[in-house]
Design a protein around this motif. Structure first.
Motif, PDB file in Angstrom:
ATOM      1  N   UNK A   1       0.881  -1.147  -0.026  1.00 37.87           N
ATOM      2  CA  UNK A   1      -0.055   0.148  -0.078  1.00 37.87           C
ATOM      3  C   UNK A   1       0.856   1.271   0.043  1.00 37.87           C
ATOM      4  N   UNK A   2       0.113   2.240  -0.536  1.00 40.09           N
ATOM      5  CA  UNK A   2       1.053   3.525  -0.527  1.00 40.09           C
ATOM      6  C   UNK A   2       1.128   4.274   1.057  1.00 40.09           C
ATOM      7  N   UNK A   3       2.084   4.870   1.250  1.00 42.78           N
ATOM      8  CA  UNK A   3       2.277   5.407   2.469  1.00 42.78           C
ATOM      9  C   UNK A   3       1.391   6.680   2.538  1.00 42.78           C
ATOM     10  N   UNK A   4       0.749   7.312   1.440  1.00 45.22           N
ATOM     11  CA  UNK A   4      -0.160   8.399   1.610  1.00 45.22           C
ATOM     12  C   UNK A   4      -1.456   7.887   2.361  1.00 45.22           C
ATOM     13  N   UNK A   5      -1.483   6.489   2.439  1.00 44.12           N
ATOM     14  CA  UNK A   5      -3.023   5.992   3.011  1.00 44.12           C
ATOM     15  C   UNK A   5      -3.000   6.127   4.399  1.00 44.12           C
ATOM     16  N   UNK A   6      -1.931   6.514   5.150  1.00 44.23           N
ATOM     17  CA  UNK A   6      -1.729   6.643   6.652  1.00 44.23           C
ATOM     18  C   UNK A   6      -3.154   7.238   7.194  1.00 44.23           C
ATOM     19  N   UNK A   7      -3.866   6.368   8.005  1.00 44.28           N
ATOM     20  CA  UNK A   7      -5.122   7.060   8.543  1.00 44.28           C
ATOM     21  C   UNK A   7      -4.735   8.095   9.755  1.00 44.28           C
ATOM     22  N   UNK A   8      -3.596   8.263  10.155  1.00 44.42           N
ATOM     23  CA  UNK A   8      -3.317   9.050  11.523  1.00 44.42           C
ATOM     24  C   UNK A   8      -3.061  10.463  11.183  1.00 44.42           C
ATOM     25  N   UNK A   9      -3.381  11.263  12.100  1.00 42.36           N
ATOM     26  CA  UNK A   9      -3.472  12.568  12.011  1.00 42.36           C
ATOM     27  C   UNK A   9      -2.308  13.218  13.171  1.00 42.36           C
ATOM     28  N   UNK A  10      -2.239  12.638  14.172  1.00 41.46           N
ATOM     29  CA  UNK A  10      -1.317  12.847  15.282  1.00 41.46           C
ATOM     30  C   UNK A  10       0.003  12.658  14.915  1.00 41.46           C
ATOM     31  N   UNK A  11       0.981  13.493  15.080  1.00 44.33           N
ATOM     32  CA  UNK A  11       2.185  13.277  14.510  1.00 44.33           C
ATOM     33  C   UNK A  11       3.119  12.117  15.032  1.00 44.33           C
ATOM     34  N   UNK A  12       3.045  11.943  16.428  1.00 48.36           N
ATOM     35  CA  UNK A  12       3.874  10.699  17.010  1.00 48.36           C
ATOM     36  C   UNK A  12       3.054   9.300  16.425  1.00 48.36           C
ATOM     37  N   UNK A  13       1.978   9.161  16.484  1.00 49.51           N
ATOM     38  CA  UNK A  13       1.234   8.122  15.962  1.00 49.51           C
ATOM     39  C   UNK A  13       1.573   7.912  14.661  1.00 49.51           C
ATOM     40  N   UNK A  14       1.501   8.826  13.601  1.00 51.08           N
ATOM     41  CA  UNK A  14       1.803   8.908  12.050  1.00 51.08           C
ATOM     42  C   UNK A  14       3.122   8.486  12.073  1.00 51.08           C
ATOM     43  N   UNK A  15       4.199   9.075  12.671  1.00 49.49           N
ATOM     44  CA  UNK A  15       5.429   8.563  12.894  1.00 49.49           C
ATOM     45  C   UNK A  15       5.609   7.150  12.840  1.00 49.49           C
ATOM     46  N   UNK A  16       5.138   6.518  13.765  1.00 54.67           N
ATOM     47  CA  UNK A  16       5.001   4.968  14.096  1.00 54.67           C
ATOM     48  C   UNK A  16       4.741   4.306  12.907  1.00 54.67           C
ATOM     49  N   UNK A  17       3.509   4.877  12.269  1.00 55.63           N
ATOM     50  CA  UNK A  17       2.943   4.248  11.212  1.00 55.63           C
ATOM     51  C   UNK A  17       3.991   4.211  10.291  1.00 55.63           C
ATOM     52  N   UNK A  18       4.428   5.151   9.881  1.00 52.64           N
ATOM     53  CA  UNK A  18       5.275   5.186   8.687  1.00 52.64           C
ATOM     54  C   UNK A  18       6.533   4.398   8.956  1.00 52.64           C
ATOM     55  N   UNK A  19       6.947   4.338  10.189  1.00 47.68           N
ATOM     56  CA  UNK A  19       7.862   3.559  10.451  1.00 47.68           C
ATOM     57  C   UNK A  19       7.789   2.189  10.193  1.00 47.68           C
ATOM     58  N   UNK A  20       6.743   1.631  10.525  1.00 47.81           N
ATOM     59  CA  UNK A  20       6.283   0.231  10.216  1.00 47.81           C
ATOM     60  C   UNK A  20       6.027  -0.020   8.806  1.00 47.81           C
ATOM     61  N   UNK A  21       5.595   1.220   8.149  1.00 50.34           N
ATOM     62  CA  UNK A  21       5.476   1.043   6.663  1.00 50.34           C
ATOM     63  C   UNK A  21       6.583   0.859   6.017  1.00 50.34           C
ATOM     64  N   UNK A  22       7.737   1.650   6.459  1.00 52.44           N
ATOM     65  CA  UNK A  22       8.975   1.510   5.918  1.00 52.44           C
ATOM     66  C   UNK A  22       9.772   0.275   6.083  1.00 52.44           C
ATOM     67  N   UNK A  23       9.369  -0.584   7.162  1.00 50.51           N
ATOM     68  CA  UNK A  23      10.153  -1.849   7.393  1.00 50.51           C
ATOM     69  C   UNK A  23       9.323  -2.557   6.666  1.00 50.51           C
ATOM     70  N   UNK A  24       7.917  -2.765   6.507  1.00 55.06           N
ATOM     71  CA  UNK A  24       7.210  -3.511   5.878  1.00 55.06           C
ATOM     72  C   UNK A  24       7.542  -3.686   4.425  1.00 55.06           C
ATOM     73  N   UNK A  25       7.681  -2.153   3.987  1.00 55.55           N
ATOM     74  CA  UNK A  25       8.157  -2.052   2.282  1.00 55.55           C
ATOM     75  C   UNK A  25       9.557  -2.948   2.177  1.00 55.55           C
TER      76      UNK A  25
END
Length: 69
Positions: A24-48
């Motif tokens: 999935x595209x990283x633009x599909x991150x459902x979070x707005x809060x900066x810290x939670x969004x950063x965790x989601x993106x970190x997980x996304x990078x590792x997944x990719x």
């Protein structure tokens, strides 16, 4: 028996990881809060990265379980 609520940042990482592994595209991150969004993106990078390295199918599931624990 009720399950305890998980830490929101841990859950965001897990969901991001699964999104990354599934391509999935990283633009599909459902979070707005900066810290939670950063965790989601970190997980996304590792997944990719794991997807690119060929961790799909059974090997990917085992790796995902280890990351989520």
């Amino acid at each position: 028996m009720r399950r305890q609520k998980r830490d929101p940042s841990e859950r965001a990482f897990q969901k991001g990881y699964m999104a990354g592994v599934n391509g999935k595209n990283k633009e599909q991150c459902p979070h707005e809060q900066a810290t939670i969004r950063q965790q989601w993106l970190t997980g996304w990078r590792e997944g990719r990265t794991d997807q690119w390295d060929g961790y799909t199918g059974v090997s990917g599931l085992h790796k995902a379980e280890n990351k989520m624990s």
